[in-house]
Scaffold this motif. Structure first.
Motif, short mmCIF file in Angstrom:
data_model
loop_
_atom_site.label_atom_id
_atom_site.label_comp_id
_atom_site.label_asym_id
_atom_site.label_seq_id
_atom_site.Cartn_x
_atom_site.Cartn_y
_atom_site.Cartn_z
N GLU A 117 15.32 78.87 24.04
CA GLU A 117 16.27 79.87 24.53
C GLU A 117 15.57 80.92 25.38
O GLU A 117 16.10 81.36 26.39
CB GLU A 117 16.98 80.54 23.36
N ALA A 118 14.37 81.32 24.98
CA ALA A 118 13.62 82.33 25.72
C ALA A 118 13.28 81.84 27.13
O ALA A 118 13.32 82.62 28.08
CB ALA A 118 12.35 82.72 24.96
N SER A 119 12.97 80.56 27.26
CA SER A 119 12.66 80.04 28.59
C SER A 119 13.90 80.04 29.49
O SER A 119 13.80 80.26 30.69
CB SER A 119 12.06 78.64 28.51
N LEU A 120 15.09 79.84 28.91
CA LEU A 120 16.33 79.92 29.69
C LEU A 120 16.58 81.36 30.16
O LEU A 120 17.02 81.58 31.29
CB LEU A 120 17.52 79.43 28.87
N VAL A 121 16.29 82.31 29.30
CA VAL A 121 16.43 83.72 29.68
C VAL A 121 15.46 84.05 30.81
O VAL A 121 15.82 84.71 31.79
CB VAL A 121 16.21 84.65 28.47
N SER A 122 14.23 83.56 30.71
CA SER A 122 13.24 83.80 31.75
C SER A 122 13.72 83.24 33.09
O SER A 122 13.61 83.90 34.12
CB SER A 122 11.91 83.15 31.35
N LYS A 123 14.27 82.02 33.07
CA LYS A 123 14.79 81.43 34.31
C LYS A 123 15.93 82.26 34.88
O LYS A 123 16.00 82.48 36.09
CB LYS A 123 15.29 80.00 34.06
N ALA A 124 16.80 82.75 34.01
CA ALA A 124 17.94 83.56 34.46
C ALA A 124 17.48 84.87 35.09
O ALA A 124 18.17 85.43 35.94
CB ALA A 124 18.88 83.85 33.29
N PHE A 130 8.46 89.15 30.40
CA PHE A 130 9.00 90.02 29.35
C PHE A 130 8.17 89.86 28.09
O PHE A 130 7.47 88.86 27.91
CB PHE A 130 10.48 89.75 29.10
N ILE A 131 8.29 90.85 27.21
CA ILE A 131 7.52 90.87 25.98
C ILE A 131 8.25 90.13 24.87
O ILE A 131 7.65 89.36 24.12
CB ILE A 131 7.24 92.32 25.54
N ASP A 132 9.56 90.34 24.79
CA ASP A 132 10.32 89.76 23.69
C ASP A 132 11.78 89.63 24.07
O ASP A 132 12.26 90.33 24.97
CB ASP A 132 10.18 90.63 22.43
#
Length: 147
Positions: A117-124, A130-132
């Motif tokens: 999920e974090a990688s999807l947020v990064s792509k968006a 980001f840190i967290d």
């Protein structure tokens, strides 16, 4: 209330009313916030503006105001300003009353994101570092702590 907020067509419209015979020891007001399309559960700037208006107009004789909201009871406390600025000074019959307002908002529980999920947020976010990343419960909002 929603129709008036839609007509105003600004980011947030706030509605404040007085509870005449509240059982609370503090002055209590229902407070609701609307965007042009929906009611929202929390709006900090409108809460601060409401507290400031109530304190400066003399509509409350207390240093604590309680707001009954969709997010629960929010409190605004009037505290002395030890280093006054023109922003918080109010003239009361020739006497300057300098104060700050402390707001107490509810704590929002949050859970960790898994790495997928974090990688999807990064792509968006166009791979912004980001840190967290956290997800709130039960609203399912996403908080990203930038680097």
């Amino acid at each position: 209330m929603q129709a008036v907020a839609a007509e105003f067509n600004i980011s947030q419209t706030c509605y404040l009313t007085r509870i005449p015979n509240s059982t609370s020891p503090n002055t209590r007001f229902p407070l609701r916030w609307f965007t042009p399309v929906t009611e929202v559960t929390l709006c900090g700037h409108a809460t601060l503006a409401s507290a400031h208006t109530l304190f400066t107009t003399g509509l409350v004789n207390s240093n604590i105001i309680e707001f009954d909201t969709l997010s629960g009871i929010l409190t605004a406390t009037k505290v002395p300003d030890v280093s006054p600025t023109n922003v918080s000074e109010v003239q009361n019959g020739g006497v300057t009353d300098s104060f700050l307002i402390e707001l107490n908002f509810p704590t929002v529980p949050a859970t960790d994101f898994n790495s997928a999920e974090a990688s999807l947020v990064s792509k968006a976010l166009n791979d912004a570092p980001f840190i967290d990343v956290k997800r709130t419960t039960p609203a399912d909002d996403i908080f990203v702590i930038p680097q």
